[in-house]
Design an enzyme around this catalytic site. Structure first.
Site, short mmCIF file in Angstrom:
data_model
loop_
_atom_site.label_atom_id
_atom_site.label_comp_id
_atom_site.label_asym_id
_atom_site.label_seq_id
_atom_site.Cartn_x
_atom_site.Cartn_y
_atom_site.Cartn_z
N CYS A 113 29.35 -42.00 -52.25
CA CYS A 113 28.10 -41.89 -51.48
C CYS A 113 27.24 -40.81 -52.11
O CYS A 113 27.76 -39.94 -52.81
CB CYS A 113 28.40 -41.49 -50.04
SG CYS A 113 29.34 -42.73 -49.16
N CYS B 214 29.18 -37.36 -45.50
CA CYS B 214 28.96 -36.91 -44.14
C CYS B 214 30.27 -36.37 -43.57
O CYS B 214 31.32 -36.99 -43.77
CB CYS B 214 28.44 -38.08 -43.31
SG CYS B 214 27.07 -38.91 -44.13
N LYS C 154 33.57 -53.06 -31.62
CA LYS C 154 32.53 -52.27 -30.95
C LYS C 154 32.44 -52.65 -29.47
O LYS C 154 32.33 -53.83 -29.14
CB LYS C 154 31.19 -52.53 -31.63
CG LYS C 154 31.16 -52.09 -33.07
CD LYS C 154 29.86 -52.50 -33.74
CE LYS C 154 29.83 -52.13 -35.20
NZ LYS C 154 30.75 -52.92 -36.04
N ARG D 66 32.36 -62.81 -39.18
CA ARG D 66 31.75 -61.87 -40.13
C ARG D 66 32.79 -60.88 -40.64
O ARG D 66 33.74 -60.57 -39.94
CB ARG D 66 30.57 -61.13 -39.49
CG ARG D 66 30.87 -60.44 -38.19
CD ARG D 66 29.59 -60.40 -37.34
NE ARG D 66 29.72 -59.53 -36.17
CZ ARG D 66 30.29 -59.92 -35.04
NH1 ARG D 66 30.84 -61.11 -34.91
NH2 ARG D 66 30.35 -59.07 -34.02
N ARG E 287 35.08 -43.31 -42.82
CA ARG E 287 35.86 -43.69 -44.01
C ARG E 287 36.05 -42.52 -44.94
O ARG E 287 36.11 -42.68 -46.16
CB ARG E 287 35.18 -44.85 -44.74
CG ARG E 287 35.17 -46.06 -43.87
CD ARG E 287 34.95 -47.37 -44.61
NE ARG E 287 34.62 -48.34 -43.58
CZ ARG E 287 33.38 -48.77 -43.35
NH1 ARG E 287 32.39 -48.41 -44.14
NH2 ARG E 287 33.16 -49.60 -42.37
N ARG F 101 37.58 -58.53 -38.77
CA ARG F 101 37.94 -58.22 -37.39
C ARG F 101 37.32 -59.20 -36.40
O ARG F 101 37.86 -59.50 -35.36
CB ARG F 101 37.48 -56.79 -37.07
CG ARG F 101 37.73 -56.43 -35.65
CD ARG F 101 37.76 -54.95 -35.32
NE ARG F 101 36.87 -54.09 -36.06
CZ ARG F 101 37.28 -53.04 -36.76
NH1 ARG F 101 38.55 -52.75 -36.84
NH2 ARG F 101 36.41 -52.28 -37.37
N TYR F 102 36.13 -59.65 -36.71
CA TYR F 102 35.42 -60.58 -35.83
C TYR F 102 35.51 -61.98 -36.43
O TYR F 102 35.68 -62.13 -37.63
CB TYR F 102 33.95 -60.15 -35.72
CG TYR F 102 33.74 -58.79 -35.10
CD1 TYR F 102 33.94 -58.58 -33.73
CD2 TYR F 102 33.34 -57.71 -35.87
CE1 TYR F 102 33.73 -57.34 -33.17
CE2 TYR F 102 33.13 -56.46 -35.31
CZ TYR F 102 33.33 -56.27 -33.96
OH TYR F 102 33.12 -55.05 -33.40
N ASP G 203 33.49 -47.66 -31.05
CA ASP G 203 34.41 -48.51 -31.81
C ASP G 203 35.79 -48.25 -31.24
O ASP G 203 36.30 -47.13 -31.31
CB ASP G 203 34.33 -48.15 -33.30
CG ASP G 203 33.94 -49.35 -34.14
OD1 ASP G 203 34.55 -50.43 -33.92
OD2 ASP G 203 33.07 -49.22 -35.00
N ASP H 24 33.59 -41.43 -34.10
CA ASP H 24 35.00 -41.84 -34.12
C ASP H 24 35.92 -40.62 -34.25
O ASP H 24 35.55 -39.63 -34.87
CB ASP H 24 35.26 -42.77 -35.31
CG ASP H 24 34.55 -44.11 -35.16
OD1 ASP H 24 34.46 -44.60 -34.02
OD2 ASP H 24 34.10 -44.66 -36.19
N CYS I 202 32.36 -38.84 -41.37
CA CYS I 202 32.44 -40.23 -41.82
C CYS I 202 33.75 -40.89 -41.40
O CYS I 202 34.83 -40.34 -41.59
CB CYS I 202 32.30 -40.29 -43.33
SG CYS I 202 32.49 -41.98 -43.95
C1 PLP Z 1 30.58 -53.21 -37.26
C2 PLP Z 1 31.36 -54.22 -37.93
C3 PLP Z 1 30.85 -55.50 -38.17
C4 PLP Z 1 29.45 -55.91 -37.76
O1 PLP Z 1 29.29 -55.86 -36.38
P1 PLP Z 1 27.91 -56.30 -35.69
O2 PLP Z 1 28.10 -55.97 -34.25
O3 PLP Z 1 27.75 -57.76 -35.95
O4 PLP Z 1 26.82 -55.51 -36.35
C5 PLP Z 1 31.65 -56.41 -38.78
N1 PLP Z 1 32.92 -56.11 -39.14
C6 PLP Z 1 33.44 -54.89 -38.93
C7 PLP Z 1 34.83 -54.62 -39.33
C8 PLP Z 1 32.68 -53.90 -38.32
O5 PLP Z 1 33.21 -52.68 -38.11
S1 SF4 Z 2 28.77 -42.02 -43.19
FE1 SF4 Z 2 30.39 -42.16 -44.73
S2 SF4 Z 2 29.95 -44.03 -45.85
FE2 SF4 Z 2 28.09 -43.46 -44.75
S3 SF4 Z 2 26.90 -42.23 -46.20
FE3 SF4 Z 2 28.10 -40.82 -44.95
S4 SF4 Z 2 29.94 -40.47 -46.14
FE4 SF4 Z 2 29.01 -42.32 -46.95
#
Ligand code: PLP
Ligand code: SF4
Length: 468
Positions: free
Chosen positions: A138, A142, A348, A129, A147, A125-126, A341, A304, A145
């Protein structure tokens, strides 16, 4: 923990702890992460034996688990007070009736991670990174979560992981990889090592980050063997995920200490959650607990809008109020950045209380508010017309006899002549009183509305005059 001691004092927590829930467990079992993992509570029948669930809710909670998995290691479950239906640890790990009621509210993939996915498992996305998901499992699941959709507990195939590594290898812009999940530390140490070794072989990849909740949910997993392995792959960073001061236990502190001693900087990513940490008292307790474990609070996320999490979401107003209550009131090091997000993959977005009330770039003037609500007028530089006026005055004067006259944008003239400097001029507007600078004008030469503080020049000038 003195912080959470406050909570314990306001409410005696009787029915919790290892001795209450697992009196039979031996030390060897309890400290063995594989025992902890095997004995996770994963269905309502097991849960009911440990924590009372109102009879009318059992069926509903069972239904939730058709959609969303549950998993609670004995260690984490033992942090729950069985007598408290609103327990903050319970709210994070145990499905509630609302989770069923709101099961269709929210998104499967609120961050659009799959739209930004060049190969399965990678979100790019960025620019520099990427996020790399190497596990669908996990220690604790949570309820909020982001995901939730991927928690099937099928291992991510090695072939898929190789494709992710390959993507990073052929994308020179990527200098930072965030290994996440699921929880990467649910992988065996050799499996994790094989992934780290492949990533480290990529010359343009500078840093590797691991995002994990293991130090919170299953701290026994962090052992000497893991840390010895990890420290071969520096620069390596670990982001942890504590949400409540009661999670800052001696076991968690030990796990964090081992990681820190392996040279791994630890940063925390918390989530604002209704009924868990949406209060200043709890958040302050959390950030102080983290600092004592040498974990730097990094982000606090707004929850989220993920499907089945609506009951855990709080308001932005509440988040801002908590941030306001931290800034200035406690160590700056302990203050995380509040972020939301953005939906659909916007990334973010930092959310901050507003401390810059006004800023006029042309006039080079700002109005600032401090943590106490006092307002200050601040000039980046002395206004141009004022500088010009002074220059003209100076040109008409004879050469100075004592001390230089310095006219630069950032230093005023000699204090004898009513010094003015461009730096931190403060003036209080409203009720407060300015500090750090005298608030009385030093001479009639001062432009109306401008209050001159003690610049270095003004101060030295006056001292010289006092001597003569
Ligand atoms: C959060 C995130 C990152 C890392 O973001 P930082 O602000 O550098 O910590 C990188 N890629 C994705 C898709 C993310 O959601
Ligand atoms: S937030 Fe989601 S990915 Fe993170 S520990 Fe909890 S269940 Fe696992």
């Amino acid at each position: 923990m003195s912080e959470s001691g406050g909570f314990a004092a306001t409410k005696a927590r009787q029915k919790c702890g290892r001795a209450h829930y697992y009196p039979e467990a031996t030390d060897a079992e309890w400290n063995d992460w594989k025992w902890q993992f095997r004995h996770r509570v994963t269905d309502i029948e097991q849960l009911m034996k440990l924590i009372p669930i109102p009879e009318g809710e059992r069926g509903i909670r069972r239904e939730v688990l058709r959609d969303f998995r549950m998993g609670i290691p004995p260690y984490y479950l033992a942090l729950i007070d069985a007598d408290d239906p609103d327990d903050p640890i319970l709210r994070q790990a145990v499905p509630l009736a609302e989770e069923y009621a709101y099961r269709d509210v929210g998104d499967e993939d609120p961050l659009g991670e799959e739209h930004y996915s060049p190969v399965p498992g990678i979100t790019h996305r960025y620019p520099d990174r990427v996020l790399m998901v190497i596990s669908n499992s996990c220690a604790v699941y949570c309820r909020y979560c982001t995901r939730k959709r991927i928690m099937y507990e099928d291992a991510v195939p090695d072939l898929e992981i190789d494709r992710m590594v390959d993507y990073i290898a052929r994308t020179p812009a990527v200098r930072d990889v965030v290994i996440s999940g699921g929880d990467p530390l649910t992988c065996s140490t050799p499996k994790l090592e094989s992934i780290l070794a492949k990533l480290r072989a990529i010359r343009h990849l500078e840093i590797i980050r691991i995002g994990t909740r293991i130090p919170v949910s299953l701290p026994q997993r962090v052992d000497a063997e893991l840390c010895e392995m990890l420290q071969k792959y520096h620069p390596l960073w670990v982001n942890v995920h504590f949400n409540h001061p009661r999670e800052c236990t001696p076991e968690a502190a030990r796990a964090c200490d081992l990681l820190s001693r392996a040279g791994i900087p630890l940063n925390n990513q918390a989530v604002f959650l209704k009924g868990v940490n949406d209060s200043l008292e709890v958040m302050k307790g959390l950030v102080h607990g983290l600092m004592k474990m040498r974990v730097r609070p990094y982000y606090v996320y707004h929850c989220d809008p993920v499907r089945g999490s609506e009951h855990m979401r709080t308001t932005i107003a509440k988040g801002l109020e908590i941030m306001e209550g931290l800034r200035g009131h406690t160590s700056g090091l302990a203050i995380p950045q509040y972020v939301i997000d953005a939906p659909g993959g916007g990334g973010k977005v930092p959310i901050n209380p507003n401390y810059l009330l006004e800023y006029d770039q042309k006039k080079q003037r700002a109005l600032l508010r401090n943590y106490q609500g006092r307002v200050f007028e601040y000039y980046e530089q002395v206004p141009e017309e004022e500088l010009l006026r002074r220059k003209l005055v100076a040109e008409r004067l004879p050469a100075p006899t004592a001390g230089p006259i310095v006219i630069t944008p950032s230093h005023g003239s000699n204090g004898d002549r009513g010094g003015m400097s461009g730096g931190a001029k403060v003036r209080t507007i409203g009720n407060g009183r300015a500090t750090g600078a005298t608030a009385e004008p030093e001479s009639a030469a001062v432009a109306p509305g401008l209050v001159v503080g003690k610049s270095k020049w003004a101060h030295r000038g006056r001292a010289r005059r006092d001597q003569t």
